[in-house]
Each structure stands twice: as C-alpha cells, then as structure tokens.
Design a protein around this motif. Structure first.
Motif, PDB file in Angstrom:
ATOM      1  N   PRO A  87      30.737  31.646  79.057  1.00 36.39           N
ATOM      2  CA  PRO A  87      30.037  32.386  78.005  1.00 36.39           C
ATOM      3  C   PRO A  87      30.801  33.657  77.635  1.00 36.39           C
ATOM      4  O   PRO A  87      31.573  34.184  78.443  1.00 36.39           O
ATOM      5  CB  PRO A  87      28.692  32.755  78.654  1.00 36.39           C
ATOM      6  N   SER A  88      30.570  34.147  76.441  1.00 35.77           N
ATOM      7  CA  SER A  88      31.209  35.401  76.027  1.00 35.77           C
ATOM      8  C   SER A  88      30.741  36.527  76.942  1.00 35.77           C
ATOM      9  O   SER A  88      29.645  36.481  77.525  1.00 35.77           O
ATOM     10  CB  SER A  88      30.850  35.729  74.584  1.00 35.77           C
ATOM     11  N   VAL A  89      31.558  37.541  77.062  1.00 36.84           N
ATOM     12  CA  VAL A  89      31.219  38.683  77.909  1.00 36.84           C
ATOM     13  C   VAL A  89      29.903  39.327  77.467  1.00 36.84           C
ATOM     14  O   VAL A  89      29.081  39.720  78.303  1.00 36.84           O
ATOM     15  CB  VAL A  89      32.372  39.710  77.893  1.00 36.84           C
ATOM     16  N   THR A  90      29.688  39.401  76.177  1.00 35.20           N
ATOM     17  CA  THR A  90      28.451  40.021  75.689  1.00 35.20           C
ATOM     18  C   THR A  90      27.218  39.198  76.031  1.00 35.20           C
ATOM     19  O   THR A  90      26.112  39.738  76.111  1.00 35.20           O
ATOM     20  CB  THR A  90      28.510  40.238  74.163  1.00 35.20           C
ATOM     21  N   ASP A  91      27.395  37.888  76.261  1.00 35.79           N
ATOM     22  CA  ASP A  91      26.264  37.028  76.618  1.00 35.79           C
ATOM     23  C   ASP A  91      26.020  36.950  78.126  1.00 35.79           C
ATOM     24  O   ASP A  91      24.972  36.448  78.559  1.00 35.79           O
ATOM     25  CB  ASP A  91      26.489  35.605  76.089  1.00 35.79           C
ATOM     26  N   LEU A  92      26.948  37.422  78.922  1.00 37.50           N
ATOM     27  CA  LEU A  92      26.829  37.271  80.371  1.00 37.50           C
ATOM     28  C   LEU A  92      25.524  37.836  80.947  1.00 37.50           C
ATOM     29  O   LEU A  92      24.933  37.211  81.830  1.00 37.50           O
ATOM     30  CB  LEU A  92      28.029  37.909  81.075  1.00 37.50           C
ATOM     31  N   PRO A  93      25.039  38.997  80.475  1.00 39.75           N
ATOM     32  CA  PRO A  93      23.780  39.505  81.049  1.00 39.75           C
ATOM     33  C   PRO A  93      22.613  38.535  80.900  1.00 39.75           C
ATOM     34  O   PRO A  93      21.740  38.487  81.767  1.00 39.75           O
ATOM     35  CB  PRO A  93      23.539  40.805  80.274  1.00 39.75           C
ATOM     36  N   LYS A  94      22.586  37.737  79.839  1.00 39.11           N
ATOM     37  CA  LYS A  94      21.508  36.769  79.667  1.00 39.11           C
ATOM     38  C   LYS A  94      21.578  35.702  80.752  1.00 39.11           C
ATOM     39  O   LYS A  94      20.548  35.298  81.310  1.00 39.11           O
ATOM     40  CB  LYS A  94      21.589  36.109  78.287  1.00 39.11           C
ATOM     41  N   TYR A  95      22.779  35.255  81.063  1.00 40.30           N
ATOM     42  CA  TYR A  95      22.941  34.240  82.106  1.00 40.30           C
ATOM     43  C   TYR A  95      22.625  34.809  83.487  1.00 40.30           C
ATOM     44  O   TYR A  95      22.108  34.095  84.361  1.00 40.30           O
ATOM     45  CB  TYR A  95      24.359  33.673  82.080  1.00 40.30           C
ATOM     46  N   ALA A  96      22.913  36.079  83.681  1.00 41.78           N
ATOM     47  CA  ALA A  96      22.665  36.705  84.981  1.00 41.78           C
ATOM     48  C   ALA A  96      21.183  36.760  85.323  1.00 41.78           C
ATOM     49  O   ALA A  96      20.828  36.981  86.483  1.00 41.78           O
ATOM     50  CB  ALA A  96      23.263  38.106  85.005  1.00 41.78           C
ATOM     51  N   ALA A  97      20.322  36.528  84.352  1.00 43.93           N
ATOM     52  CA  ALA A  97      18.884  36.520  84.619  1.00 43.93           C
ATOM     53  C   ALA A  97      18.470  35.308  85.450  1.00 43.93           C
ATOM     54  O   ALA A  97      17.454  35.356  86.154  1.00 43.93           O
ATOM     55  CB  ALA A  97      18.108  36.548  83.305  1.00 43.93           C
ATOM     56  N   TYR A  98      19.255  34.225  85.394  1.00 42.72           N
ATOM     57  CA  TYR A  98      18.865  33.010  86.123  1.00 42.72           C
ATOM     58  C   TYR A  98      20.033  32.295  86.800  1.00 42.72           C
ATOM     59  O   TYR A  98      19.843  31.243  87.409  1.00 42.72           O
ATOM     60  CB  TYR A  98      18.151  32.024  85.184  1.00 42.72           C
ATOM     61  N   CYS A  99      21.236  32.844  86.719  1.00 44.68           N
ATOM     62  CA  CYS A  99      22.415  32.235  87.336  1.00 44.68           C
ATOM     63  C   CYS A  99      23.025  33.181  88.366  1.00 44.68           C
ATOM     64  O   CYS A  99      23.169  34.377  88.108  1.00 44.68           O
ATOM     65  CB  CYS A  99      23.479  31.914  86.292  1.00 44.68           C
ATOM     66  N   ASP A 100      23.418  32.632  89.484  1.00 46.82           N
ATOM     67  CA  ASP A 100      24.152  33.385  90.501  1.00 46.82           C
ATOM     68  C   ASP A 100      25.659  33.259  90.310  1.00 46.82           C
ATOM     69  O   ASP A 100      26.418  34.050  90.861  1.00 46.82           O
ATOM     70  CB  ASP A 100      23.789  32.870  91.896  1.00 46.82           C
ATOM     71  N   GLN A 101      26.055  32.231  89.560  1.00 40.44           N
ATOM     72  CA  GLN A 101      27.476  31.985  89.323  1.00 40.44           C
ATOM     73  C   GLN A 101      27.726  31.651  87.860  1.00 40.44           C
ATOM     74  O   GLN A 101      26.892  31.038  87.198  1.00 40.44           O
ATOM     75  CB  GLN A 101      27.970  30.792  90.156  1.00 40.44           C
ATOM     76  N   ALA A 148      30.813  42.452  87.421  1.00 39.42           N
ATOM     77  CA  ALA A 148      30.120  43.696  87.095  1.00 39.42           C
ATOM     78  C   ALA A 148      28.608  43.521  86.984  1.00 39.42           C
ATOM     79  O   ALA A 148      27.882  44.489  86.825  1.00 39.42           O
ATOM     80  CB  ALA A 148      30.663  44.270  85.781  1.00 39.42           C
ATOM     81  N   LEU A 149      28.152  42.288  87.092  1.00 34.98           N
ATOM     82  CA  LEU A 149      26.726  41.996  86.954  1.00 34.98           C
ATOM     83  C   LEU A 149      26.133  41.500  88.266  1.00 34.98           C
ATOM     84  O   LEU A 149      26.837  40.985  89.124  1.00 34.98           O
ATOM     85  CB  LEU A 149      26.519  40.934  85.874  1.00 34.98           C
ATOM     86  N   ARG A 150      24.831  41.657  88.364  1.00 32.66           N
ATOM     87  CA  ARG A 150      24.094  41.094  89.488  1.00 32.66           C
ATOM     88  C   ARG A 150      23.215  39.959  88.988  1.00 32.66           C
ATOM     89  O   ARG A 150      22.631  40.038  87.912  1.00 32.66           O
ATOM     90  CB  ARG A 150      23.259  42.160  90.197  1.00 32.66           C
ATOM     91  N   GLY A 151      23.134  38.914  89.800  1.00 30.75           N
ATOM     92  CA  GLY A 151      22.347  37.757  89.432  1.00 30.75           C
ATOM     93  C   GLY A 151      20.888  37.899  89.818  1.00 30.75           C
ATOM     94  O   GLY A 151      20.439  38.986  90.218  1.00 30.75           O
ATOM     95  N   PRO A 152      20.137  36.820  89.735  1.00 28.80           N
ATOM     96  CA  PRO A 152      18.695  36.876  89.979  1.00 28.80           C
ATOM     97  C   PRO A 152      18.317  37.221  91.410  1.00 28.80           C
ATOM     98  O   PRO A 152      17.182  37.635  91.666  1.00 28.80           O
ATOM     99  CB  PRO A 152      18.226  35.461  89.618  1.00 28.80           C
TER     100      PRO A 152
END
Length: 293
Positions: free
Chosen positions: A211-225, A243-247
């Motif tokens: 996913p694009s870098v700008t979309d990564l926070p959305k995935y981090a809501a439910y993905c660990d990887q 730079a992000l933390r997962g669920p």
C-alpha cells in the motif's frame, strides 16, 4: 485422518513519525534480529508445493516457519493449494478431462483426493495428495513448525475466514501459545484480513501487497504486517512501515517475498525487513548467516 504418501516517501514518513515511533528508533529496532526465514509453500524448491512432503522438506532443512495457501472445495472442505485451478499441480486433466477449467471450487474433496499432486514435480513424489487444511495443520504441528497461512482468493469463497478460524480452533491452533508465536494469517484481500481481525483479535495478521505510505495507517488498524514483493521494497518503505504500530500495539513488521538467491536475501536484510519468504529457505538462511560474520 493424516495423509502420508511417499519517493515522496521520505516526506510522507516524516508526517507519520508523530503517530508512533521516531524513524531512528524504528531503524534501530529493525536490525536487532536477523529476518525470519519462511519456507514458501513449504520448501517449494525441493518438493511439490503446498504438500505434506514440502512441509517435511522444510523440516529436514531446519526451517521453522512455513507458508501455505488455503481454498475451499465444492462441498465446503478446506484444502491447501495455490492456484485457483488444479491443472498446474495435479493430474486433474487426465483424471477429469471434461471438467475444464478445473477450478478447486468445482470439485468435491473426494474427487480431489483422487488426484496425484506430486508427479508433476518429480516422479519420486508420485502419489502425493492435495492435503486438507486439517492434515496440513497436523503435519506442521507434528514437526513443531510455525505457520504463515494465506487465505487465497477469499472473494471466491464467502465465509472462508470464519471457517478457517473454526478449523484452526478445532486443531488447537488458537490457544495462547500458537497465537502468540506460531501463527500468522495473511491475504491479498484486505477485507478478509479485517474480518479475521474482527473475529479473532488476538491473531497476528498480514496484508500481502505494498500500500502507499499515506495509506499505511489504515492498514495498521487491523494488520500486524505489510508483506510486499521484494522488488517493491525500499529502505524508505521499510522505515514507513516500522514507524507505525499495529493493532497489538507493536511495531508493524514487513515480510517480503519471494527471495530465492543469496544476493537478494542479503539485500533485503540490509533494507531492514523482518522476514524473508523463500522457495529455497536454506539458501536464504545461509546467506543471512554469512552476512552476520
């Protein structure tokens, strides 16, 4: 029953850094441990992919993590196979010549159990079968291995997320020990991973893609990887993921695929990836070990 036959990225990253770890901390964390080595479809360079023989080949090589692909038969049974069609990795064209395009979902488990899933690879694997998910889980458990399980084409099999979780639970794979360190569920289908996370929030999950870098926070809501192909991985992208933390409030990880040679393995490790998925996991492991010298 067990079957046993014989760009813009840097700026975006700065924007993300306030959300979680500072980039420098993420970079440091990325190099604390060498990447995890995962056998792709078992050890697909050494035995027919996604079979019990391939799981066992990985085990003989000392590979702890194996990856597989899960689909569903016409009569609702979960089996381990990569392609939508049975044609490439079985003798289905010979056994059922009038059933083109030979899709998994058009055959019952009993019909699939008649197929040879080994001879296409090498005659010495003649008689190897397409395993059920239950048999596959049993073999991985028997070998003391860990599983990166992919839900393949879940859009073709409504409800497969819940069904796969039910099978995992039945076979003891949703207890604390397995969920903590022996199981990851991934898919190219983001909705499927969202559903897995909603149904069983404790399970570690991965999204296959970049996913694009700008979309990564959305995935981090439910993905660990976030698990992209190795050709799409850059240092900046790895840093953006880290730079992000997962669920589960841990640093997001990145496993990359499919890396089959030493140079690419060392290059991927140098970018800070957390895992490398390979048809030749022994080659990758040795290359990474040499890189530590």
């Amino acid at each position: 029953m067990r079957i046993r036959p014989v760009a813009a990225l840097a700026g975006a990253l700065l924007g993300l850094s306030a959300l979680v770890l500072p980039a420098s901390g993420a970079q440091a964390a990325a190099h604390e441990h060498p990447p995890v080595v995962v056998g792709h479809r078992g050890a697909a360079a050494y035995a027919p992919e996604n079979t019990l023989a391939s799981v066992d080949a990985a085990h003989r090589l000392g590979i702890t993590w194996v990856e597989n692909d899960v689909q569903r038969t016409k009569d609702g049974q979960l089996v381990v196979l990569h392609d939508t069609s049975l044609a490439r990795t079985t003798n289905v064209k010979k056994v059922f010549p009038d059933r083109s395009p030979w899709n998994v979902g058009d055959f019952t488990l009993r019909e699939i159990e008649k197929l040879d899933a080994g001879s296409w690879y090498d005659a010495k694997f003649k008689g190897e079968r397409v395993p059920t998910l239950e048999d596959y889980l049993d073999e991985v458990e028997h070998n003391g291995q860990r599983l990166l399980m992919e839900l393949k084409n879940p859009e073709l099999y409504p409800g497969i997320e819940r069904q796969a979780l039910r099978e995992l639970r039945h076979d003891g794979w949703l207890n604390g020990a397995h969920v903590k360190s022996r199981l990851i569920v991934q898919s190219f289908n983001a909705d499927a991973i969202k559903k897995v996370h909603r149904l069983e929030p404790a399970i570690k999950t991965g999204f296959l893609g970049n996913p694009s870098v700008t979309d990564l926070p959305k995935y981090a809501a439910y993905c660990d990887q976030i698990n992209p192909p190795h050709t799409a991985v850059t240092r900046a992208y790895v840093d953006a993921v880290h730079a992000l933390r997962g669920p589960h409030h841990r640093r997001l990880e990145l496993y990359t695929w499919t890396v089959d040679d030493a140079k690419a393995a060392v290059g991927s490790a140098g970018l800070g990836v957390d895992g490398v998925i390979s048809n030749k996991p022994d080659v990758v492991r040795e290359a990474l070990a040499d890189g530590d010298d």
